[in-house]
Design a protein around this motif. Structure first.
Motif, PDB file in Angstrom:
ATOM      1  N   ILE A   8      73.771  35.126  32.118  1.00  0.00           N
ATOM      2  CA  ILE A   8      73.547  34.584  30.878  1.00  0.00           C
ATOM      3  C   ILE A   8      74.044  35.522  29.724  1.00  0.00           C
ATOM      4  O   ILE A   8      75.177  35.123  29.129  1.00  0.00           O
ATOM      5  N   ILE A   9      73.686  36.666  29.802  1.00  0.00           N
ATOM      6  CA  ILE A   9      74.068  37.656  28.506  1.00  0.00           C
ATOM      7  C   ILE A   9      75.483  37.993  28.859  1.00  0.00           C
ATOM      8  O   ILE A   9      76.267  38.081  27.558  1.00  0.00           O
ATOM      9  N   SER A  11      77.747  36.139  29.905  1.00  0.00           N
ATOM     10  CA  SER A  11      78.387  34.867  29.517  1.00  0.00           C
ATOM     11  C   SER A  11      78.530  34.720  27.990  1.00  0.00           C
ATOM     12  O   SER A  11      79.651  34.292  27.412  1.00  0.00           O
ATOM     13  N   LYS A  12      77.390  34.942  27.271  1.00  0.00           N
ATOM     14  CA  LYS A  12      77.417  34.957  25.959  1.00  0.00           C
ATOM     15  C   LYS A  12      78.416  36.103  25.291  1.00  0.00           C
ATOM     16  O   LYS A  12      79.110  35.711  24.298  1.00  0.00           O
ATOM     17  N   ASP A  15      81.818  34.725  25.750  1.00  0.00           N
ATOM     18  CA  ASP A  15      82.107  33.827  24.660  1.00  0.00           C
ATOM     19  C   ASP A  15      82.607  34.638  23.423  1.00  0.00           C
ATOM     20  O   ASP A  15      83.464  34.179  22.810  1.00  0.00           O
ATOM     21  N   SER A  32      78.516  42.776  19.334  1.00  0.00           N
ATOM     22  CA  SER A  32      77.666  42.835  20.419  1.00  0.00           C
ATOM     23  C   SER A  32      76.314  43.551  19.719  1.00  0.00           C
ATOM     24  O   SER A  32      75.253  43.326  20.257  1.00  0.00           O
ATOM     25  N   ALA A  35      74.827  40.659  17.819  1.00  0.00           N
ATOM     26  CA  ALA A  35      74.090  39.543  18.704  1.00  0.00           C
ATOM     27  C   ALA A  35      73.110  40.009  19.753  1.00  0.00           C
ATOM     28  O   ALA A  35      72.189  39.056  19.849  1.00  0.00           O
TER      29      ALA A  35
END
Length: 121
Positions: A8-9, A11-12, A15, A32, A35
């Motif tokens: 998940i991380i 993927s973020k 993105d 980074s 976020a």
């Protein structure tokens, strides 16, 4: 091309790159940190991992993608159907719709997609 799995991380993080490419590693470190509260070394470690998988390239501090977001997720979808449903799209669709009701708009869109596929796209 290596293992194309992402958490998940990751993927973020990916993105951020896809939305801002080309992006410098300096800018990527800043984004980074904002976020994910990552240190510079963490950003570079994750970037290297995704570059090693063949998804991105870091060329002299400028990061670009080697595949689009759409291409990446298309491959993920194909792999999921292949591994989980022995490559059977109808079996996937049956499982998907067993618990989810499709709207008339979704049904119409699926029909359009099937018809256009039958016509050679």
């Amino acid at each position: 091309m290596g293992d194309l799995q992402m958490g998940i991380i990751e993927s973020k993080f990916a993105d951020i790159i896809w939305q801002n490419e080309p992006i410098t590693t300096t800018e990527l470190v800043i984004r980074s940190e904002e976020a994910f509260r990552w240190k510079k070394t963490t950003t570079y470690t994750v970037l290297k991992r995704l570059c090693d998988k063949g998804i991105f390239r870091n060329n002299k501090g400028t990061v670009t993608s080697l595949m689009s977001r759409q291409d990446f997720y298309s491959i993920q979808s194909e792999n999921f159907v292949e591994e989980t449903f022995n490559g059977s799209l109808p079996a996937f669709f049956a499982a998907f719709t067993a618990r989810k009701t499709l709207t008339p708009e979704e049904i119409a869109e699926l029909r359009r997609m099937i018809n256009s596929y039958g016509e050679g796209r």
